[in-house]
Scaffold this motif. Structure first.
Motif, PDB file in Angstrom:
ATOM      1  N   ARG A 237       9.434  27.917  12.183  1.00 13.56           N
ATOM      2  CA  ARG A 237       9.704  26.916  13.225  1.00 13.56           C
ATOM      3  C   ARG A 237      10.709  25.879  12.734  1.00 13.56           C
ATOM      4  O   ARG A 237      11.582  25.435  13.478  1.00 13.56           O
ATOM      5  N   HIS A 238      10.567  25.486  11.473  1.00 12.26           N
ATOM      6  CA  HIS A 238      11.509  24.537  10.910  1.00 12.26           C
ATOM      7  C   HIS A 238      12.928  25.114  10.930  1.00 12.26           C
ATOM      8  O   HIS A 238      13.894  24.421  11.280  1.00 12.26           O
ATOM      9  N   ARG A 239      13.041  26.380  10.525  1.00 13.30           N
ATOM     10  CA  ARG A 239      14.354  27.027  10.509  1.00 13.30           C
ATOM     11  C   ARG A 239      14.914  27.148  11.921  1.00 13.30           C
ATOM     12  O   ARG A 239      16.114  26.963  12.150  1.00 13.30           O
ATOM     13  N   ALA A 240      14.042  27.437  12.877  1.00 17.84           N
ATOM     14  CA  ALA A 240      14.468  27.554  14.265  1.00 17.84           C
ATOM     15  C   ALA A 240      14.966  26.210  14.786  1.00 17.84           C
ATOM     16  O   ALA A 240      15.980  26.128  15.481  1.00 17.84           O
ATOM     17  N   ARG A 241      14.252  25.163  14.418  1.00 20.28           N
ATOM     18  CA  ARG A 241      14.659  23.823  14.844  1.00 20.28           C
ATOM     19  C   ARG A 241      16.027  23.477  14.282  1.00 20.28           C
ATOM     20  O   ARG A 241      16.891  22.951  14.992  1.00 20.28           O
ATOM     21  N   ARG A 242      16.243  23.792  13.000  1.00 23.27           N
ATOM     22  CA  ARG A 242      17.522  23.495  12.389  1.00 23.27           C
ATOM     23  C   ARG A 242      18.638  24.301  13.053  1.00 23.27           C
ATOM     24  O   ARG A 242      19.727  23.787  13.309  1.00 23.27           O
ATOM     25  N   ALA A 243      18.346  25.572  13.377  1.00 24.05           N
ATOM     26  CA  ALA A 243      19.338  26.413  14.035  1.00 24.05           C
ATOM     27  C   ALA A 243      19.690  25.849  15.401  1.00 24.05           C
ATOM     28  O   ALA A 243      20.856  25.845  15.812  1.00 24.05           O
ATOM     29  N   GLY A 244      18.675  25.346  16.111  1.00 22.52           N
ATOM     30  CA  GLY A 244      18.920  24.780  17.427  1.00 22.52           C
ATOM     31  C   GLY A 244      19.758  23.523  17.358  1.00 22.52           C
ATOM     32  O   GLY A 244      20.656  23.306  18.173  1.00 22.52           O
ATOM     33  N   VAL A 245      19.486  22.689  16.346  1.00 27.48           N
ATOM     34  CA  VAL A 245      20.244  21.445  16.197  1.00 27.48           C
ATOM     35  C   VAL A 245      21.682  21.739  15.818  1.00 27.48           C
ATOM     36  O   VAL A 245      22.629  21.149  16.343  1.00 27.48           O
ATOM     37  N   GLU A 246      21.862  22.688  14.884  1.00 28.25           N
ATOM     38  CA  GLU A 246      23.204  22.983  14.400  1.00 28.25           C
ATOM     39  C   GLU A 246      24.062  23.669  15.457  1.00 28.25           C
ATOM     40  O   GLU A 246      25.247  23.418  15.575  1.00 28.25           O
ATOM     41  N   SER A 247      23.441  24.561  16.244  1.00 30.91           N
ATOM     42  CA  SER A 247      24.214  25.296  17.239  1.00 30.91           C
ATOM     43  C   SER A 247      24.294  24.567  18.570  1.00 30.91           C
ATOM     44  O   SER A 247      25.216  24.762  19.346  1.00 30.91           O
ATOM     45  N   GLY A 248      23.269  23.740  18.834  1.00 29.68           N
ATOM     46  CA  GLY A 248      23.225  23.019  20.090  1.00 29.68           C
ATOM     47  C   GLY A 248      22.910  23.908  21.265  1.00 29.68           C
ATOM     48  O   GLY A 248      23.180  23.551  22.415  1.00 29.68           O
ATOM     49  N   THR A 249      22.318  25.088  21.000  1.00 31.11           N
ATOM     50  CA  THR A 249      22.012  26.026  22.077  1.00 31.11           C
ATOM     51  C   THR A 249      20.536  26.354  22.091  1.00 31.11           C
ATOM     52  O   THR A 249      19.867  26.389  21.062  1.00 31.11           O
ATOM     53  N   VAL A 250      20.014  26.627  23.270  1.00 30.64           N
ATOM     54  CA  VAL A 250      18.626  27.028  23.412  1.00 30.64           C
ATOM     55  C   VAL A 250      18.442  28.460  22.937  1.00 30.64           C
ATOM     56  O   VAL A 250      17.400  28.852  22.446  1.00 30.64           O
ATOM     57  N   THR A 251      19.516  29.249  23.005  1.00 26.53           N
ATOM     58  CA  THR A 251      19.439  30.654  22.641  1.00 26.53           C
ATOM     59  C   THR A 251      19.047  30.832  21.182  1.00 26.53           C
ATOM     60  O   THR A 251      18.176  31.630  20.843  1.00 26.53           O
ATOM     61  N   ALA A 252      19.660  30.063  20.292  1.00 26.78           N
ATOM     62  CA  ALA A 252      19.354  30.186  18.871  1.00 26.78           C
ATOM     63  C   ALA A 252      17.912  29.826  18.587  1.00 26.78           C
ATOM     64  O   ALA A 252      17.232  30.480  17.804  1.00 26.78           O
ATOM     65  N   LEU A 253      17.409  28.789  19.237  1.00 24.41           N
ATOM     66  CA  LEU A 253      16.037  28.354  19.034  1.00 24.41           C
ATOM     67  C   LEU A 253      15.067  29.414  19.528  1.00 24.41           C
ATOM     68  O   LEU A 253      14.115  29.777  18.853  1.00 24.41           O
TER      69      LEU A 253
END
Length: 291
Positions: free
Chosen positions: A263-279
């Motif tokens: 979940r932490h990694r997913a959150r970071r991916a979402g913040v960095e990409s700015g997309t809901v898809t990555a999360l």
């Protein structure tokens, strides 16, 4: 060590120690350790049945540092380390034989260890800490968010370090006594009631930077730490069913740790990409890990 030796500030109003009989809950660790053995044997049988040319475990790239609890060493987190590696995490030991040193000294050594890992992997570290190890992890995350992307604490009384069983206080008293007669590498009286203890406690109350993900695992079956002292309002609190010692060996807790890291990694991916898809994609992986 009497009640006046331990800093009163370590047990703020509204928190208390576990009852004397609460220690009996730690007997659950026998069954939890047995569950770990059964799980390990099942994993070995599964590996034997896999073809030699089968797909290798995909590495996430996230380095994960495991920090043991009070009186424990790296060996105590072997079960969690093995599970995380099987799920693709890169695990690192804290290089702690027994977590009995001055808290500030231990934190400084861990910080140096993390700096080396970050330099090698060119990526921030997630920290998993059991009990005192989790409190150390939180302090490092506050001081060095440039090194830490997330922390997972297990049975760590961050809100009230003094909310522990009196047997643990007796253990700390023994360390202080040995330190006074010249045994090196052990907690001093300052670590349980002086400036060292106060600094560590105050750091545990400072806000965790917003870009550091934070999950706190806690259990009502904890017989060593008062459970509600482990629920930090800044963390995502996750209840598990385990004794205090059992958190380090129960495979069910190991799965919760892996899910939290994902979940932490997913959150970071979402913040960095700015997309809901990555999360969403990373959360799908999380559901598979926790199955």
């Amino acid at each position: 060590m009497n009640e006046t030796t331990m800093g009163a500030f370590l047990l703020p109003e509204g928190f208390r120690r576990p009852a004397a009989v609460a220690m009996l809950r730690e007997g659950l660790v026998v069954g939890e350790a047995g569950r770990s053995v059964v799980h390990s044997l099942a994993e070995r049988r599964a590996r034997r049945r896999r073809p030699y040319a089968g797909p290798a475990v995909q590495r996430h790239g996230d380095p994960v540092l495991l920090v043991p609890g009070f009186f424990a060493g790296d060996y105590s987190l072997r079960t969690i380390a093995a599970h995380l590696r099987s799920q693709g995490w890169r695990t690192y030991r804290a290089h702690i034989l027994a977590n009995v040193d001055c808290t500030l000294s231990a934190a400084a050594l861990l910080e140096s260890r993390i700096e080396r890992i970050v330099e090698r992997r060119e990526q921030k570290v997630q920290i998993v800490g059991h009990s005192l190890g989790g409190m150390l992890a939180r302090g490092i995350a506050v001081r060095r968010p440039d090194l830490v992307s997330g922390i997972v604490t297990m049975g760590s009384p961050m809100m009230a370090p003094g909310a522990h069983h009196r047997a643990l206080t007796a253990g700390a008293a023994a360390l202080v006594a040995l330190n006074r007669v010249g045994v090196p590498g052990l907690m001093a009286s300052d670590c349980v009631g002086g400036d060292c203890a106060r600094q560590s406690f105050e750091e545990s109350r400072l806000p965790v930077p917003g870009d550091v993900a934070f999950t706190a695992l806690w259990s009502r079956n904890d017989g060593i730490v008062w459970p509600w002292a482990c629920i930090d309002p800044q963390a995502d609190a996750v209840e598990v069913r385990a004794s205090h010692l059992g958190m380090a060996v129960d495979p069910r807790v190991a799965r919760e740790v892996s899910s939290a890291l994902t979940r932490h990694r997913a959150r970071r991916a979402g913040v960095e990409s700015g997309t809901v898809t990555a999360l969403g994609s990373a959360l799908e992986v999380d559901r598979g890990v926790g199955a």
